[in-house]
Every structure is written in structure tokens, then in C-alpha cells.
Write a protein that holds these residues in place. Structure first.
Motif, short mmCIF file in Angstrom:
data_model
loop_
_atom_site.label_atom_id
_atom_site.label_comp_id
_atom_site.label_asym_id
_atom_site.label_seq_id
_atom_site.Cartn_x
_atom_site.Cartn_y
_atom_site.Cartn_z
N SER A 169 0.80 -1.22 0.00
CA SER A 169 0.00 0.00 0.00
C SER A 169 0.84 1.28 0.00
O SER A 169 0.67 2.16 0.83
CB SER A 169 -0.96 -0.02 1.22
OG SER A 169 -2.03 0.87 0.99
N ILE A 170 1.78 1.37 -0.93
CA ILE A 170 2.58 2.59 -1.09
C ILE A 170 1.82 3.55 -1.99
O ILE A 170 1.52 3.21 -3.14
CB ILE A 170 3.96 2.27 -1.71
CG1 ILE A 170 4.70 1.26 -0.82
CG2 ILE A 170 4.78 3.54 -1.89
CD1 ILE A 170 5.90 0.63 -1.50
N SER A 178 -8.92 -1.08 -2.63
CA SER A 178 -9.30 -1.91 -1.48
C SER A 178 -8.43 -1.59 -0.26
O SER A 178 -8.94 -1.50 0.86
CB SER A 178 -9.20 -3.39 -1.85
OG SER A 178 -7.89 -3.71 -2.26
N THR A 179 -7.12 -1.37 -0.49
CA THR A 179 -6.26 -1.05 0.66
C THR A 179 -6.54 0.37 1.13
O THR A 179 -6.42 0.66 2.33
CB THR A 179 -4.77 -1.21 0.29
OG1 THR A 179 -4.51 -0.52 -0.93
CG2 THR A 179 -4.40 -2.67 0.13
N THR A 180 -6.92 1.26 0.19
CA THR A 180 -7.24 2.64 0.59
C THR A 180 -8.45 2.65 1.52
O THR A 180 -8.47 3.37 2.53
CB THR A 180 -7.53 3.49 -0.66
OG1 THR A 180 -6.47 3.35 -1.58
CG2 THR A 180 -7.69 4.95 -0.29
N ILE A 181 -9.46 1.86 1.16
CA ILE A 181 -10.65 1.79 2.01
C ILE A 181 -10.26 1.31 3.41
O ILE A 181 -10.67 1.88 4.42
CB ILE A 181 -11.70 0.85 1.38
CG1 ILE A 181 -12.25 1.45 0.09
CG2 ILE A 181 -12.86 0.60 2.37
CD1 ILE A 181 -13.10 0.50 -0.74
N PHE A 182 -9.40 0.31 3.46
CA PHE A 182 -8.95 -0.22 4.74
C PHE A 182 -8.23 0.87 5.55
O PHE A 182 -8.49 1.06 6.74
CB PHE A 182 -8.02 -1.41 4.51
CG PHE A 182 -7.51 -2.03 5.77
CD1 PHE A 182 -8.34 -2.85 6.54
CD2 PHE A 182 -6.20 -1.81 6.21
CE1 PHE A 182 -7.87 -3.43 7.71
CE2 PHE A 182 -5.74 -2.38 7.39
CZ PHE A 182 -6.57 -3.19 8.14
N ASP A 183 -7.34 1.62 4.83
CA ASP A 183 -6.60 2.69 5.51
C ASP A 183 -7.55 3.74 6.06
O ASP A 183 -7.39 4.22 7.19
CB ASP A 183 -5.61 3.35 4.54
CG ASP A 183 -4.47 2.40 4.16
OD1 ASP A 183 -4.28 1.40 4.90
OD2 ASP A 183 -3.81 2.63 3.13
N TYR A 190 -14.78 7.44 7.90
CA TYR A 190 -15.87 6.64 7.37
C TYR A 190 -16.49 7.23 6.11
O TYR A 190 -16.96 6.50 5.23
CB TYR A 190 -16.96 6.42 8.44
CG TYR A 190 -16.67 5.21 9.29
CD1 TYR A 190 -15.38 5.01 9.79
CD2 TYR A 190 -17.65 4.26 9.55
CE1 TYR A 190 -15.10 3.89 10.56
CE2 TYR A 190 -17.37 3.14 10.31
CZ TYR A 190 -16.08 2.96 10.82
OH TYR A 190 -15.82 1.86 11.56
N ALA A 191 -16.54 8.57 6.00
CA ALA A 191 -17.13 9.21 4.82
C ALA A 191 -16.38 8.78 3.56
O ALA A 191 -16.99 8.37 2.57
CB ALA A 191 -17.10 10.73 4.99
N GLN A 192 -15.03 8.88 3.61
CA GLN A 192 -14.23 8.49 2.45
C GLN A 192 -14.40 6.99 2.16
O GLN A 192 -14.51 6.58 1.01
CB GLN A 192 -12.74 8.80 2.68
CG GLN A 192 -12.38 10.25 2.52
CD GLN A 192 -12.43 11.01 3.85
OE1 GLN A 192 -13.23 10.69 4.74
NE2 GLN A 192 -11.59 12.03 3.96
N ALA A 193 -14.40 6.19 3.22
CA ALA A 193 -14.56 4.75 3.05
C ALA A 193 -15.90 4.46 2.38
O ALA A 193 -15.98 3.63 1.46
CB ALA A 193 -14.48 4.05 4.40
N HIS A 194 -16.95 5.17 2.83
CA HIS A 194 -18.27 5.01 2.24
C HIS A 194 -18.24 5.33 0.75
O HIS A 194 -18.74 4.57 -0.08
CB HIS A 194 -19.27 5.96 2.91
CG HIS A 194 -20.10 5.25 3.94
ND1 HIS A 194 -20.77 4.09 3.69
CD2 HIS A 194 -20.39 5.57 5.23
CE1 HIS A 194 -21.41 3.71 4.77
NE2 HIS A 194 -21.19 4.59 5.75
#
Lengths: 223, 363
Positions: A169-170, A178-183, A190-194
Motif C-alpha cells: 500500500s505505497i 481496497s487497501t485505501t478503504i482499509f486505511d 468513514y465518509a471516504q470509506a463510504h
């Protein structure tokens, strides 16, 4: 602001990774699937099992072995001095290995369904093996190719474990959606993840919808 | 006269195929034999789909395979047409594109057959823009034949092209095959286990059994050979005779045929005087008499014959091979044989109870 530049970069990396993975798998997978569909070799079952392994293996296990193999002390590192771990190229290799069954199996099934009949007919009509493959087998196997491309693409977009193990995840290099959502979730954004999750959901749905519509519009009749 | 010469020796999973053949490179050569006798294997070897490591094949003056010199042309470099048991049309192309697939792949100076010609012979003009799955089985097989013809082949291989079709569709295609034989001057190897097709179409016959060539020769020779009783099928063909129309007797609904100074009556034929007609006679429909008919009889067809050979079939039956200008086999009882004291060279009279036209046979 919900989606930032970093997220867009991750999307770009993800799309590039998915495209590259599918291209690599089509190039390597077509001859392999063809061989599987037509060989009488006793090694066929072994190759089939190897191809299917990523379906049942935990992604972290596969990711771990790929990481070791691509690292500075792995076989590739020792031979060439290249360290592919934590690079985009390494990520493509890892993704391709992980998505292999999702491309090979639809192609294998398509080639097997076609059989040798149309191929021999094309040869008898003066088409060389390559000509026959391009002008007869590929069009008849179109559905198989569409399934292979879509499944390979979607599976690569959705993978997490292998990507995290091998890519790390560099940002801008190996950080995918998918890794960005995890980060984001890890730091309670949560807004960004959503936003990213919803995007993934809609994107996946639209791709599949497109495939099914295309299949209805241009059915391949094999009689 | 140019010939097709070939030798193959292939070990297949379930049998050993070993054949040497030498047939005229013209007309229709039928390959006949029970299933599993190697008929399809022969076509696959001739086409180059199956490679025999010691194989040899020459058509007229062109050698396509001679493994002793390391020569082997792959199928896509051989100027041949191959029609498989199933039509194998390309489902993603319409009929026109299917027909032109091979045509586009041969050089301009090799194109001796045109799309118009093929469409005309096969009667498929109305199908050109359709997709294969919209055609009936008979139409598909006609397109498959047309597609092969359009490569201007020097050799045409037909593998039971009618096998997957019902009687009606067979009736639809057989006339096309007969026209084909007349219209194109190329050798055709025709695999079939249907007696009626062979009797109608073939000039030469190859009989295969368990991967070996049992016999070969003209249709007449093969079907009058006493060695092949078991293979002559349920009809026990006694003779295949090429005759010509001599006269019509419409008041009786009959046509008189002539061959080698003998004459035969058959049901009235819609053919002109002098036209050829192929007939066959079942050996069980032939009875023998020592003297010409002097008392009135209802039997119309009596042929002068000479006994050539006598062969016992079982306790009760013997086959008597006769020469009536063409070979003819009569199946009679052993009791009759003893009663008539038949011997080779003897002069007899063959009473033909029934003459069949090849078109009437069905399988």
C-alpha cells in the motif's frame, strides 16, 4: 470533501493493475487453457489443480510466498538483482497469479465446448493453425473471453490480502482502492470509506450488467 | 490414367490401422465397412489430420506425404475438400461467409470453382444471408459440401455426409451428389455404411474390416464377389448392372433395358432412350434353370448365363456366381444344386424375379 487526490491516484493504480493483470493472463492463459482443453497428457490433472489453488488458498498465504519469491533474497532477486516486492510490476505478477483460475477456467471451458471440430474444418479450408485460431476459435469462444476478462478484472479490483502482502500500500505505486478503504477505516474516515465502497459497488454492478446485456444482444450460436 | 496411391500404418488406442491402396483418381470411390473398421481413419490419414510415421500418399503426380523422405504436407497445405459427418459450419459466420472462408484462402489462379456455380449445383442461393443455426440439417450439409468445393479441391473426402440425416433429407442431398459427380472432374472418396448410397453413387468400392483393406475393385466386382457375402448386407446384393434404356412399353408400364446383348424389364422410367441406369438384383431373387423357357411362365426376365463358381454358404444354401455379360450371384438351395448338377462352365438360364433400382433401397 470526501474523495481526495490520494483516492483518485489509488483508483488509477487499481484500474491500471486490473488491466495489466487481465492482459498478462490472456496472453499466458490462452495457450495454457487451449492445452488443458485438448491435451491427453497425464500431467493435465496436476496443472488443473495448480491453476485452481488460488481459489482455496488464503490470500495471505499466496501473498507471503510471492513476497518471499520476489524479495531481494528470492530466486528472482538472486538471479537478476531486481527486487520486485513493493513495486507495481511485482503487484501485477502477484495479481496475475492470484487471478489465474478466474481467467483460465472460463477459457478452458469455452475451448472444451468448441472441441476440435471447427478447428479441423478450418484447417481443411486452408487456414493455418494461427489463422484458424484467430478467425474461427476466438470468435466462437467470445463468451468465454468476455467471462474471463470480466472475472479477471473484477477479481483483481477486489483483491486485498495479496496486494497488501506484496505491494504494501505505497501511495501512487501499490496503493489500490481496497487497501485505501482499509486505511480510511483504520483512521475512522468513514465518509471516504463510504464513498469509495459505494463506487466499487456501483462499478462492479455496472460492469456485470454490461456483460449480461452484451451476451443477450450478441448471442453466439453453437449448433 | 492418374491414380491415388497411399500407404498408412497407424496405431490407434483401440486398433491397428494398416492399409495400402491404389485407386483411379477419378469418379467416386466408396469406402465401405462396419463401424470401427477404420473408414474415418482412412479419410483422416488421406487428409493429413492423422499422421502415419511410415505413411505415403500420392495423388496423380503430386506426392503429399512420403515419410521415407521426411515429406509431409499438413492438411492446410493440401488442395483437398473434407466434409465431415457433422456439417461443422462456423456459427459466427453467415452461409455466404462460410462458403467463402476457404475460397478466400486459395490463390487467384487456383480458383476454378465460383460461388455462383456452387450455389447453383447445391441449390442454396436463398440461404446465403442466413446463419447456420437457422438451416435444416440437410441445408447445413449442403453448405458444408459447397464450402469444400469452393477451395477448388483436387480430391474430395466425404465422411458419411448423409449419416446424420433422416430419409427425407437424404433424398434431398443424393441428387446433388450425383450432379456433383457429373459436374466436377475430381476424385471423391465417399465413406458410408449405407448400401443404398454406395449403390447409387460409387464407381469403385474399398471394403475395410478391422483396420485392413479386405478388397477393392469396381462396384460390380466387389458386390458379386463370393468372399464378401457377409458384407453385402441384409439385401445380399447379387449384381449391380449398368444398363441403358432400350425402349419404353407404356401400355404395360415397363421400360426395357439393355446391357451386353441381354435385356431386362423394369418399371417405366422417366428417362430417354440410350440413357444409363444402374440397377441391382438381389441374389435371392435369382433362380436357375438348365433349359430355356419353353412353357409359358410369368417370369419376364430371363438371362443367359454361364456358371463361374459355386460356394457353400450354409447347410441349405449355396451361392452360384454367374456370368451374364456382367457378374451375377444366385443364392439357391443345396438341394437344387444337386438336382441340377451344376458345375463351373455350364450354360444355365437365370430367372430374375425382381429388379430393383438403387434409388428404391433404404437403410
Amino acid at each position: 470533501m470526501t474523495i481526495g487526490d490520494a483516492d483518485l491516484t489509488a483508483l488509477w493504480v487499481t484500474l491500471r493493475l486490473a488491466c495489466m493483470t487481465v492482459v498478462v493472463l490472456l496472453i499466458v492463459g490462452t495457450p495454457l487453457a487451449w492445452w488443458l482443453a485438448h491435451t491427453r497428457s497425464r500431467f493435465k490433472v496436476i496443472v488443473e489443480a495448480i491453476v485452481a489453488v488460488p481459489i482455496v488458498l488464503p490470500p495471505t498465504v499466496l501473498g507471503f510466498y510471492i513476497l518471499v519469491a520476489l524479495g531481494p533474497y528470492g530466486p528472482i532477486g538472486r538471479l537478476t538483482g531486481l527486487t520486485l516486492a513493493f513495486t507495481f510490476t511485482g503487484l501485477v505478477i502477484a495479481s496475475a497469479l492470484y487471478s489465474t483460475p478466474f481467467v483460465i477456467q472460463p477459457l478452458h471451458a469455452a475451448f472444451e465446448a468448441i472441441g476440435k471440430g471447427p478447428l479441423e474444418a478450418a484447417w481443411a479450408l486452408r487456414a493455418s493453425p494461427l489463422d484458424a485460431f484467430v478467425t474461427v476459435i476466438s470468435p466462437i469462444a467470445l463468451r468465454g473471453y468476455i467471462s474471463a476478462i470480466v472475472l479477471g478484472f473484477a477479481h483483481t479490483m477486489g483483491e486485498f490480502g495479496v496486494v497488501l502482502m506484496v505491494g504494501g500500500s505505497i501511495p501512487g505505486k501499490t496503493r489500490v482502492l481496497s487497501t485505501t478503504i482499509f486505511d480510511h477505516v483504520e483512521v475512522m474516515e468513514y465518509a471516504q470509506a463510504h464513498a469509495l465502497s459505494a463506487f466499487m459497488l456501483v462499478f462492479s454492478f455496472l460492469v456485470l450488467l454490461g456483460v449480461y446485456i452484451a451476451n443477450r444482444r450478441f448471442p453466439i450460436h453453437v449448433s | 490414367m492418374s491414380r491415388l496411391t497411399a500407404r498408412f500404418d497407424v496405431q490407434l488406442p483401440n486398433f491397428h490401422f494398416q492399409i495400402a491402396l491404389d485407386v483411379p483418381a477419378s469418379g467416386i470411390t466408396a469406402v465401405f465397412g462396419p463401424s470401427g473398421s477404420g473408414k474415418t481413419t482412412l479419410l483422416r490419414c488421406l487428409s493429413g489430420l492423422e499422421r502415419s510415421s511410415t505413411g505415403f500418399m500420392r495423388l496423380a503426380d503430386e506426392v503429399w506425404q512420403d515419410e521415407s523422405r521426411g515429406l509431409y504436407l499438413p492438411i492446410y497445405e493440401r488442395p483437398l475438400g473434407y466434409v465431415f459427418q457433422e456439417p461443422r459450419l462456423f456459427p459466427h459466420l453467415n452461409v455466404r461467409s462460410n462458403l467463402l472462408y476457404g475460397f478466400k484462402r486459395i490463390s487467384l489462379q487456383d480458383r476454378r470453382v465460383s460461388l455462383e456455380q456452387v450455389v447453383d449445383i447445391l441449390g442454396i442461393g436463398h440461404l446465403l444471408d442466413r446463419r447456420p443455426h437457422k438451416l435444416s440439417g440437410g441445408e447445413q450439409q449442403r453448405v458444408a459440401i459447397g464450402r469444400a468445393l469452393l477451395t477448388s479441391p483436387r480430391l474430395l473426402l466425404l465422411d458419411e455426409p448423409l449419416a446424420s440425416l433422416d430419409i427425407e433429407r437424404k433424398r434431398e442431398i443424393l441428387p446433388f451428389l450425383q450432379r456433383l459427380r457429373k459436374a466436377l472432374d475430381i476424385p471423391i472418396i465417399y465413406v458410408s455404411h449405407a448400401m443404398s448410397e454406395i449403390l447409387q453413387l460409387a464407381d469403385m468400392v474399398l471394403v475395410l474390416k478391422a483396420g485392413r483393406l479386405l478388397t477393392s475393385g469396381s462396384l460390380t466386382e466387389v458386390f458379386s464377389s463370393l468372399d464378401l457375402r457377409g458384407l453385402r448386407g441384409p439385401y445380399s446384393i447379387g449384381a449391380v448392372i449398368e444398363a441403358n434404356i432400350a425402349a419404353h412399353e407404356p401400355e404395360f408400364g415397363l421400360t426395357r433395358l439393355e446391357f451386353k446383348a441381354q435385356s431386362l424389364h423394369v418399371p417405366l422410367q422417366p428417362l430417354g432412350i440410350g440413357e444409363p441406369l444402374r440397377i441391382h438384383i438381389l441374389s435371392s431373387d435369382v433362380s436357375l434353370a438348365l433349359a430355356p423357357v419353353t412353357v409359358p411362365t410369368s417370369v419376364l426376365n430371363v438371362l443367359e448365363a454361364t456358371v463361374i463358381e459355386i460356394r457353400e454358404v450354409d447347410q441349405a444354401t449355396v451361392d452360384v456366381k454367374l456370368d451374364v455379360g456382367a457378374p451375377l450371384v444366385a443364392s439357391i438351395t443345396r438341394k437344387s444344386l444337386v438336382k441340377l448338377a451344376l458345375k463351373p462352365g455350364q450354360r444355365v438360364y437365370a430367372h430374375i424375379k425382381s429388379v430393383a433400382l438403387s434409388e428404391e433401397l433404404s437403410d
